[in-house]
Design a protein around this motif. Structure first.
Motif, PDB file in Angstrom:
ATOM      1  N   LEU A 195       6.047  -3.929 -19.680  1.00  0.00           N
ATOM      2  CA  LEU A 195       6.015  -2.601 -20.285  1.00  0.00           C
ATOM      3  C   LEU A 195       5.869  -1.552 -19.194  1.00  0.00           C
ATOM      4  CD1 LEU A 195       3.410  -3.510 -23.042  1.00  0.00           C
ATOM      5  CD2 LEU A 195       5.891  -3.346 -23.353  1.00  0.00           C
ATOM      6  N   PRO A 196       6.307  -0.348 -19.433  1.00  0.00           N
ATOM      7  CA  PRO A 196       6.119   0.704 -18.423  1.00  0.00           C
ATOM      8  C   PRO A 196       4.655   0.859 -18.006  1.00  0.00           C
ATOM      9  CG  PRO A 196       7.684   1.443 -20.071  1.00  0.00           C
ATOM     10  CD  PRO A 196       7.145   0.122 -20.557  1.00  0.00           C
ATOM     11  N   GLU A 197       3.739   0.614 -18.919  1.00  0.00           N
ATOM     12  CA  GLU A 197       2.321   0.749 -18.566  1.00  0.00           C
ATOM     13  C   GLU A 197       1.808  -0.378 -17.676  1.00  0.00           C
ATOM     14  OE1 GLU A 197       3.714   1.038 -21.599  1.00  0.00           O
ATOM     15  OE2 GLU A 197       2.410   0.168 -23.161  1.00  0.00           O
ATOM     16  N   ASP A 198       2.662  -1.379 -17.419  1.00  0.00           N
ATOM     17  CA  ASP A 198       2.316  -2.424 -16.454  1.00  0.00           C
ATOM     18  C   ASP A 198       2.598  -1.977 -15.025  1.00  0.00           C
ATOM     19  OD1 ASP A 198       3.594  -4.815 -18.785  1.00  0.00           O
ATOM     20  OD2 ASP A 198       1.482  -4.375 -18.362  1.00  0.00           O
ATOM     21  N   THR A 199       3.199  -0.809 -14.875  1.00  0.00           N
ATOM     22  CA  THR A 199       3.472  -0.279 -13.541  1.00  0.00           C
ATOM     23  C   THR A 199       2.160  -0.072 -12.793  1.00  0.00           C
ATOM     24  OG1 THR A 199       5.517   0.823 -14.224  1.00  0.00           O
ATOM     25  CG2 THR A 199       4.403   1.692 -12.278  1.00  0.00           C
ATOM     26  N   ALA A 200       2.079  -0.682 -11.614  1.00  0.00           N
ATOM     27  CA  ALA A 200       0.847  -0.637 -10.834  1.00  0.00           C
ATOM     28  C   ALA A 200       1.060  -1.352  -9.509  1.00  0.00           C
ATOM     29  CB  ALA A 200      -0.303  -1.313 -11.597  1.00  0.00           C
ATOM     30  N   VAL A 201       0.105  -1.190  -8.633  1.00  0.00           N
ATOM     31  CA  VAL A 201       0.029  -2.050  -7.458  1.00  0.00           C
ATOM     32  C   VAL A 201      -0.828  -3.244  -7.854  1.00  0.00           C
ATOM     33  CG1 VAL A 201      -0.706  -2.280  -5.070  1.00  0.00           C
ATOM     34  CG2 VAL A 201       0.253  -0.106  -5.883  1.00  0.00           C
ATOM     35  N   TYR A 202      -0.285  -4.419  -7.637  1.00  0.00           N
ATOM     36  CA  TYR A 202      -0.977  -5.654  -8.003  1.00  0.00           C
ATOM     37  C   TYR A 202      -1.586  -6.261  -6.751  1.00  0.00           C
ATOM     38  CZ  TYR A 202       0.802  -5.448 -12.731  1.00  0.00           C
ATOM     39  OH  TYR A 202       1.055  -5.072 -14.021  1.00  0.00           O
ATOM     40  N   ALA A 216     -16.878  -6.263  -6.827  1.00  0.00           N
ATOM     41  CA  ALA A 216     -17.694  -7.438  -6.507  1.00  0.00           C
ATOM     42  C   ALA A 216     -16.950  -8.483  -5.698  1.00  0.00           C
ATOM     43  CB  ALA A 216     -18.209  -8.061  -7.801  1.00  0.00           C
ATOM     44  N   TRP A 217     -15.630  -8.383  -5.642  1.00  0.00           N
ATOM     45  CA  TRP A 217     -14.818  -9.397  -4.965  1.00  0.00           C
ATOM     46  C   TRP A 217     -14.718  -9.083  -3.477  1.00  0.00           C
ATOM     47  CZ3 TRP A 217     -12.179 -13.568  -7.451  1.00  0.00           C
ATOM     48  CH2 TRP A 217     -12.467 -13.655  -8.814  1.00  0.00           C
ATOM     49  N   ASN A 218     -14.748 -10.124  -2.674  1.00  0.00           N
ATOM     50  CA  ASN A 218     -14.876  -9.910  -1.237  1.00  0.00           C
ATOM     51  C   ASN A 218     -13.582  -9.987  -0.432  1.00  0.00           C
ATOM     52  OD1 ASN A 218     -17.796  -9.512  -0.723  1.00  0.00           O
ATOM     53  ND2 ASN A 218     -17.949 -11.471  -1.776  1.00  0.00           N
ATOM     54  N   TYR A 219     -12.595 -10.703  -0.910  1.00  0.00           N
ATOM     55  CA  TYR A 219     -11.379 -10.893  -0.128  1.00  0.00           C
ATOM     56  C   TYR A 219     -10.175 -10.374  -0.897  1.00  0.00           C
ATOM     57  CZ  TYR A 219     -14.560 -13.980   2.316  1.00  0.00           C
ATOM     58  OH  TYR A 219     -15.639 -14.479   2.984  1.00  0.00           O
ATOM     59  N   TRP A 220      -9.344  -9.597  -0.189  1.00  0.00           N
ATOM     60  CA  TRP A 220      -8.216  -8.938  -0.837  1.00  0.00           C
ATOM     61  C   TRP A 220      -6.941  -9.054  -0.030  1.00  0.00           C
ATOM     62  CZ3 TRP A 220      -8.519  -6.850  -5.634  1.00  0.00           C
ATOM     63  CH2 TRP A 220      -9.799  -6.662  -6.166  1.00  0.00           C
ATOM     64  N   GLY A 221      -5.824  -9.166  -0.752  1.00  0.00           N
ATOM     65  CA  GLY A 221      -4.524  -9.025  -0.133  1.00  0.00           C
ATOM     66  C   GLY A 221      -4.133  -7.561  -0.101  1.00  0.00           C
ATOM     67  N   GLN A 222      -2.949  -7.279   0.417  1.00  0.00           N
ATOM     68  CA  GLN A 222      -2.558  -5.896   0.648  1.00  0.00           C
ATOM     69  C   GLN A 222      -1.937  -5.215  -0.568  1.00  0.00           C
ATOM     70  OE1 GLN A 222      -0.654  -8.372   1.049  1.00  0.00           O
ATOM     71  NE2 GLN A 222       1.476  -7.788   0.818  1.00  0.00           N
ATOM     72  N   GLY A 223      -1.611  -5.953  -1.611  1.00  0.00           N
ATOM     73  CA  GLY A 223      -1.019  -5.365  -2.804  1.00  0.00           C
ATOM     74  C   GLY A 223       0.489  -5.368  -2.783  1.00  0.00           C
ATOM     75  N   THR A 224       1.065  -5.470  -3.965  1.00  0.00           N
ATOM     76  CA  THR A 224       2.514  -5.411  -4.114  1.00  0.00           C
ATOM     77  C   THR A 224       2.826  -4.518  -5.311  1.00  0.00           C
ATOM     78  OG1 THR A 224       4.541  -6.758  -4.300  1.00  0.00           O
ATOM     79  CG2 THR A 224       2.605  -7.555  -5.499  1.00  0.00           C
ATOM     80  N   GLN A 225       3.804  -3.629  -5.129  1.00  0.00           N
ATOM     81  CA  GLN A 225       4.098  -2.633  -6.159  1.00  0.00           C
ATOM     82  C   GLN A 225       4.999  -3.217  -7.235  1.00  0.00           C
ATOM     83  OE1 GLN A 225       3.220   0.864  -6.446  1.00  0.00           O
ATOM     84  NE2 GLN A 225       4.150   0.549  -8.479  1.00  0.00           N
ATOM     85  N   VAL A 226       4.610  -3.020  -8.465  1.00  0.00           N
ATOM     86  CA  VAL A 226       5.433  -3.379  -9.624  1.00  0.00           C
ATOM     87  C   VAL A 226       5.742  -2.093 -10.382  1.00  0.00           C
ATOM     88  CG1 VAL A 226       5.504  -4.574 -11.841  1.00  0.00           C
ATOM     89  CG2 VAL A 226       4.526  -5.714  -9.827  1.00  0.00           C
ATOM     90  N   THR A 227       7.016  -1.827 -10.576  1.00  0.00           N
ATOM     91  CA  THR A 227       7.432  -0.650 -11.318  1.00  0.00           C
ATOM     92  C   THR A 227       8.304  -1.085 -12.484  1.00  0.00           C
ATOM     93  OG1 THR A 227       7.392   0.691  -9.305  1.00  0.00           O
ATOM     94  CG2 THR A 227       8.583   1.583 -11.195  1.00  0.00           C
ATOM     95  N   VAL A 228       7.911  -0.690 -13.683  1.00  0.00           N
ATOM     96  CA  VAL A 228       8.645  -1.053 -14.890  1.00  0.00           C
ATOM     97  C   VAL A 228       9.261   0.219 -15.462  1.00  0.00           C
ATOM     98  CG1 VAL A 228       8.556  -2.170 -17.136  1.00  0.00           C
ATOM     99  CG2 VAL A 228       6.996  -2.906 -15.303  1.00  0.00           C
ATOM    100  N   SER A 229      10.576   0.243 -15.519  1.00  0.00           N
ATOM    101  CA  SER A 229      11.265   1.424 -16.031  1.00  0.00           C
ATOM    102  C   SER A 229      11.514   1.290 -17.525  1.00  0.00           C
ATOM    103  CB  SER A 229      12.584   1.626 -15.293  1.00  0.00           C
ATOM    104  OG  SER A 229      13.444   0.522 -15.531  1.00  0.00           O
ATOM    105  N   SER A 230      11.497   2.412 -18.206  1.00  0.00           N
ATOM    106  CA  SER A 230      11.700   2.395 -19.659  1.00  0.00           C
ATOM    107  C   SER A 230      13.163   2.530 -20.018  1.00  0.00           C
ATOM    108  CB  SER A 230      10.908   3.532 -20.295  1.00  0.00           C
ATOM    109  OG  SER A 230      11.287   4.758 -19.733  1.00  0.00           O
TER     110      SER A 230
END
Length: 121
Positions: A85-92, A107-121
């Protein structure tokens, strides 16, 4: 532990994407892995997690459309996202920790750099 997220992109509403999070070291035997996401102007929110034994936990609103899984031979966690859905657009973001830290990203200690997800309507 180092995490590398990938697989994001542009997809039309109703489509699917599979995100990957590659982890360094013997992560699967030691860490719980999770996915969070952050939309523009929004706080980072929990999506799903998978335990060392393969048990899964989802944010209520993500059940049914999102599936988290892991491949210990590749030290990789996946997030299969369907019926986007378009509202799923986010950096994951993928995250890891030695124990369950709850759904609060702080609270979480280890993170990746994120990947962009864009959902067009």
């Amino acid at each position: 532990v180092q995490l590398q997220a990938s697989g994001g992109g542009l997809v039309q509403a109703g489509g699917s994407l599979r995100l990957s999070c590659a982890a360094s070291g013997r992560t699967f035997s030691r860490y719980i892995m999770a996915w969070f996401r952050q939309g523009s102007g929004k706080e980072r929110e929990f999506v799903a997690a998978i335990s060392q034994s393969g048990g899964t936990y989802y944010a209520e609103s993500k059940k049914g459309r999102f599936t988290i899984s892991g491949d210990s031979t590749k030290n990789t966690v996946y997030l299969q996202m369907n019926s986007l859905l378009p509202e799923d657009t986010a950096v994951y973001y993928c995250a890891a920790d030695s124990t369950w830290r709850g759904t609060d990203y702080r609270a979480w200690n280890y993170w990746g750099q994120g990947t962009q997800v864009t959902v067009s309507s």
